[in-house]
Design a protein around this motif. Structure first.
Motif, PDB file in Angstrom:
ATOM      1  N   ARG A  42       0.806  -1.230   0.000  1.00  5.61           N
ATOM      2  CA  ARG A  42       0.000   0.000   0.000  1.00  5.61           C
ATOM      3  C   ARG A  42       0.837   1.277   0.000  1.00  5.61           C
ATOM      4  NH1 ARG A  42      -4.007   0.146   4.529  1.00  5.61           N
ATOM      5  NH2 ARG A  42      -4.561   2.122   3.572  1.00  5.61           N
ATOM      6  N   ALA A  44       2.730   3.870  -1.892  1.00  6.82           N
ATOM      7  CA  ALA A  44       2.757   4.309  -3.294  1.00  6.82           C
ATOM      8  C   ALA A  44       4.127   4.898  -3.571  1.00  6.82           C
ATOM      9  CB  ALA A  44       1.653   5.325  -3.554  1.00  6.82           C
ATOM     10  N   ALA A  61       2.558   0.583  -6.800  1.00  8.63           N
ATOM     11  CA  ALA A  61       2.377  -0.064  -5.503  1.00  8.63           C
ATOM     12  C   ALA A  61       3.739  -0.495  -4.966  1.00  8.63           C
ATOM     13  CB  ALA A  61       1.451  -1.269  -5.629  1.00  8.63           C
ATOM     14  N   LEU A 115      -1.759   0.017  -8.375  1.00  4.14           N
ATOM     15  CA  LEU A 115      -2.402   0.766  -7.289  1.00  4.14           C
ATOM     16  C   LEU A 115      -3.901   0.515  -7.189  1.00  4.14           C
ATOM     17  CD1 LEU A 115      -0.590   4.154  -7.920  1.00  4.14           C
ATOM     18  CD2 LEU A 115      -0.190   2.615  -5.985  1.00  4.14           C
ATOM     19  N   VAL A 121      -3.863   4.513  -0.479  1.00  3.89           N
ATOM     20  CA  VAL A 121      -2.425   4.267  -0.568  1.00  3.89           C
ATOM     21  C   VAL A 121      -1.699   5.404   0.146  1.00  3.89           C
ATOM     22  CG1 VAL A 121      -2.520   2.899  -2.688  1.00  3.89           C
ATOM     23  CG2 VAL A 121      -2.272   5.391  -2.838  1.00  3.89           C
ATOM     24  N   ILE A 136      -7.686   6.491  -4.195  1.00  2.00           N
ATOM     25  CA  ILE A 136      -7.198   6.509  -5.577  1.00  2.00           C
ATOM     26  C   ILE A 136      -7.725   7.744  -6.330  1.00  2.00           C
ATOM     27  CG2 ILE A 136      -7.143   5.258  -7.778  1.00  2.00           C
ATOM     28  CD1 ILE A 136      -5.307   4.140  -5.458  1.00  2.00           C
TER      29      ILE A 136
END
Length: 158
Positions: A42, A44, A61, A115, A121, A136
């Motif tokens: 998780r 990013a 990710a 992702l 994230v 997102i």
């Protein structure tokens, strides 16, 4: 300072106050996951590359790795990450804090399909001890991304 550039950028979306700053380093995927208390996937991570068209960032990710054939098919050149000493002058943030917020003009941001598995994230925020939790859609909006790409491997279940 890079974190201030990122916070200034995020303030345009009313999100600067959501930036998390840690007493410990969050400069790697593993350290960031420990700092925020989530699985490494998780995180990013934001990777910087030089293409024929200029400098780009790809946000992926934490468990994804760039797949060279996919990258070449998408961008028309071999994946060439910026050298350590090129990152800060080219992007506007130093290694460990690279993020798609408050970056230099002319840098294009792409988001990797890896992702899409997550509700939220944690990208960095310009320093080696910061992050922000984003949905997102927020990542899309705040990053000013150009497109979603599928250039990574190692994250899909077999």
């Amino acid at each position: 300072m890079s974190i201030e550039k990122a916070k200034n950028h995020l303030s345009r979306f009313g999100a600067a106050q959501r930036v998390l700053e840690f007493d410990t380093s969050s400069a790697t995927v593993e350290l960031a996951a420990q700092a925020v208390g989530c699985e490494p996937a998780r995180i990013a991570k934001t990777l910087s590359f030089r293409t024929n068209g200029g400098v780009i960032l790809i946000v992926t990710a934490g468990d994804a790795k760039v797949d060279n054939p996919k990258y070449k098919a998408r961008f028309g050149c071999k994946a060439k990450m910026l050298a350590f000493d090129e990152v800060e002058p080219e992007i506007g943030h130093a290694v460990g804090g690279v993020c798609p917020f408050g970056i230099n003009s002319g840098v294009t941001v792409f988001l990797d399909e890896s992702l899409h598995r997550f509700e939220t994230v944690f990208p960095a925020c310009g320093s080696a001890n910061s992050a922000i939790e984003l949905t997102i859609p927020e990542l899309e909006q705040f990053s000013g991304y150009k497109a979603w790409v599928d250039v990574c491997k190692g994250w899909r279940e077999a």
